[in-house]
Design a protein around this motif. Structure first.
Motif, mmCIF file in Angstrom:
data_model
loop_
_atom_site.group_PDB
_atom_site.id
_atom_site.type_symbol
_atom_site.label_atom_id
_atom_site.label_comp_id
_atom_site.label_asym_id
_atom_site.label_seq_id
_atom_site.Cartn_x
_atom_site.Cartn_y
_atom_site.Cartn_z
ATOM 1 N N ASN A 136 0.824 -1.214 0.000
ATOM 2 C CA ASN A 136 0.000 0.000 0.000
ATOM 3 C C ASN A 136 0.857 1.262 0.000
ATOM 4 N N GLY A 137 1.925 1.212 -0.781
ATOM 5 C CA GLY A 137 2.768 2.386 -0.939
ATOM 6 C C GLY A 137 3.743 2.646 0.183
ATOM 7 N N ARG A 173 9.829 6.179 -4.621
ATOM 8 C CA ARG A 173 8.417 5.939 -4.308
ATOM 9 C C ARG A 173 7.493 6.375 -5.451
ATOM 10 N N ASP A 179 1.438 0.056 -6.108
ATOM 11 C CA ASP A 179 1.772 0.417 -4.724
ATOM 12 C C ASP A 179 2.030 -0.775 -3.807
#
Length: 240
Positions: A136-137, A173, A179
């Motif tokens: 989730n990133g 990122r 993600d």
């Protein structure tokens, strides 16, 4: 319509990570050449055509090379399993390594081979290879890449390597294709991070010391290492 896994083809993610990856070139194969790969053909018109295509892509690099396809390297080929560790010196030996790999032939048969990726071969210090786990990133963990043994020197650098990984993750990122994924990296002696591969979250990617793809993570786990061997003392009785 593109498949969700297409983002993990090396030729698709490499442009975003070229600045932090080993230099690479690509030889895109034609359908008859892919068929020759599926059939494990070492010779013949289509095999020779593929070899010429690979030879052209090898020109920027001198010496030994490392070859892979979209999703995988021929790690089950005799050349890879030998002391050469997958290094090839010619387009012909590259093709022999690919055609001699049951794994690569199966991927080609499934439509999962479009190209051959060529990199200059580099010896890596095994203890400095890691897998990053991004969910989730967020970077939730990193694991020792090869679990063959416990390395005492890794324990001394455990926190440092985790900090290096966190700083690197912040740099890349925004470039991540999805993600939730796993990233194989190598940390050089100068603390530079090299992206080796990008993998999907879950099977068939190995969770290594992360253990379980479904585990709940409420806070980052840090750098996960193979624990030291246990010593048993006292009056020990073993029976079979």
């Amino acid at each position: 319509m593109s498949d969700a896994k297409d983002v993990f083809r090396v030729q698709n993610y490499y442009p975003q990570f070229a600045h932090c990856s080993l230099p690479a070139t690509f030889a895109f194969l034609r359908e008859p050449e892919i068929s020759a790969l599926v059939n494990g053909e070492y010779t013949g018109r289509n095999a020779e055509s593929a070899i010429r295509r690979i030879s052209e892509a090898m020109r920027p690099f001198r010496g030994r090379h490392f070859v892979s396809t979209d999703f995988a390297a021929p790690t089950d080929s005799p050349r890879f399993l030998s002391s050469k560790r997958g290094a090839v010196v010619s387009a012909q030996s590259a093709w022999y390594s690919l055609a001699g790999s049951a794994k690569i032939r199966a991927l080609a048969a499934a439509g999962d081979v479009q190209c051959v990726c060529i990199r200059k071969f580099r010896e890596f210090d095994v203890p400095r290879e890691f897998r990053l786990f991004v969910k989730n990133g967020e970077l939730v963990a990193m694991s020792q890449r090869f679990l063959t043994r416990h390395f005492r020197r890794l324990v001394r650098r455990q926190e440092d390597y985790w900090n290096v990984a966190k700083m690197f993750f912040e740099e890349i990122r925004s470039s991540l294709p999805v993600d939730t994924l796993a990233i194989d990296i190598y940390i050089t002696c100068k603390r530079k991070v090299i992206v080796v591969d990008i993998n999907p979250w879950g099977e068939p990617t190995d969770p290594l010391m992360f253990r379980d793809w479904n585990r709940e993570v409420t806070e980052p786990l840090g750098c996960l290492l193979v624990p030291p061997p246990c010593m048993i003392s006292g009056d020990v009785h073993v029976s079979f």
